[in-house]
Design an enzyme around this catalytic site. Structure first.
Site, PDB file in Angstrom:
ATOM      1  CG  HIS A 176      46.287  -1.266 102.225  1.00 28.85           C
ATOM      2  ND1 HIS A 176      45.066  -0.952 101.674  1.00 28.85           N
ATOM      3  CD2 HIS A 176      47.180  -1.193 101.200  1.00 28.85           C
ATOM      4  CE1 HIS A 176      45.211  -0.731 100.370  1.00 28.85           C
ATOM      5  NE2 HIS A 176      46.501  -0.855 100.062  1.00 28.85           N
ATOM      6  CD  GLU A 177      50.971  -0.165 101.857  1.00 30.61           C
ATOM      7  OE1 GLU A 177      51.512  -0.762 100.903  1.00 30.61           O
ATOM      8  OE2 GLU A 177      50.054   0.659 101.694  1.00 30.61           O
TER       9      GLU A 177
ATOM     10  CB  CYS B  28      44.924   0.288  96.746  1.00 32.73           C
ATOM     11  SG  CYS B  28      46.437  -0.601  96.368  1.00 32.73           S
ATOM     12  CG  LEU B  29      49.246   4.729  95.545  1.00 33.32           C
ATOM     13  CD1 LEU B  29      50.728   4.902  95.839  1.00 33.32           C
ATOM     14  CD2 LEU B  29      48.653   6.014  94.981  1.00 33.32           C
TER      15      LEU B  29
ATOM     16  CD  GLN C 286      50.936  -1.150  96.247  1.00 32.99           C
ATOM     17  OE1 GLN C 286      51.438  -0.873  97.329  1.00 32.99           O
ATOM     18  NE2 GLN C 286      49.919  -0.471  95.749  1.00 32.99           N
TER      19      GLN C 286
ATOM     20  N   GLY D 212      51.407   4.388 101.788  1.00 32.34           N
ATOM     21  CA  GLY D 212      52.328   3.267 101.817  1.00 32.34           C
ATOM     22  C   GLY D 212      52.491   2.742 100.409  1.00 32.34           C
TER      23      GLY D 212
ATOM     24  CG  HIS E  94      49.796  -4.346  98.492  1.00 36.25           C
ATOM     25  ND1 HIS E  94      48.999  -4.550  97.389  1.00 36.25           N
ATOM     26  CD2 HIS E  94      49.456  -3.121  98.974  1.00 36.25           C
ATOM     27  CE1 HIS E  94      48.205  -3.494  97.205  1.00 36.25           C
ATOM     28  NE2 HIS E  94      48.460  -2.619  98.165  1.00 36.25           N
TER      29      HIS E  94
HETATM   30 NI    NI Z   1      47.600  -0.693  98.316  1.00 37.64          NI
END
Ligand code: NI
Length: 192
Positions: free
Chosen positions: A145-146, A103-104, A54, A49, A149
């Site tokens: 999680h998304e 996480c990216l 981000q 995701g 953000h």
């Molecule tokens: Ni993340």
């Protein structure tokens, strides 16, 4: 299609509450092109995701997709490409499970967090059409999680035991086998 730069931990944009997108904005070529780029960037980085903040755009938009055998998360069940706009998540039971997330925006770190096992997902799709569905198990964890953000939260905020924090290499070495066993049981139970 250009890939977008991914913000890493410490960038203030990751700590803001992103703002809602209006119906007029959503159909604009700017936002539609942005969503295409968000998806392309997520796929290029092998993310499960990616949320708009981000990539330095603090609006309430995120993309989620798990294709077979994601190299970062091979145990995750498939999720068809889903773009959520102004999403609202509601837990449908008190039950939680322990997820081990990465996480990216957080380079080379994974850690254990609690996620609700059964949630309702409401919001709009990329065309402004209302969506309302339920998600369970690991898939529910991915949505949480998304959407975190969009509220300025990163998974490390939810790590209750810092001893679970691990580099990706050490996670593969020391935690993967046990976690994949648990994840497989969650997938077997929830089917997603
Ligand atoms: Ni993340």
């Amino acid at each position: 299609m250009p890939f977008l730069k991914i913000a890493t931990l410490g960038e203030p944009v990751l700590r803001e509450r992103s703002r809602e997108v209006t119906a007029e904005e959503l159909v604009s070529p700017d936002v539609q092109t942005f969503i295409d780029d968000l998806i392309a960037t997520m796929r290029d980085a092998d993310g499960a995701g990616l949320a708009a903040p981000q990539v330095f755009n603090p609006i309430r938009v995120c993309a989620i997709e798990v294709r077979g055998n994601n190299p970062r998360y091979p145990y995750k069940p498939a999720i068809p490409l889903t773009v959520l706009v102004n999403p609202v998540l509601t837990p449908l039971s008190d039950e939680q499970f322990e997820n081990e997330e990465g996480c990216l925006s957080v380079n080379d770190l994974r850690g254990a967090v609690q996620r609700f096992a059964h949630i309702r997902v409401q919001g709009l799709d990329r065309h402004g059409v209302a969506v309302d569905f339920e998600a369970r198990g690991l898939t529910a964890g991915t949505y949480q999680h998304e959407v975190d953000h969009l509220d300025g939260k990163v998974f490390v905020d939810r790590v209750t035991d810092p001893a679970t924090l691990s580099t990706w290499k050490n996670w593969e070495r020391h935690r993967k086998a046990t976690f994949v066993e648990r994840a497989t049981a969650i997938v077997a139970r929830f089917g997603q």
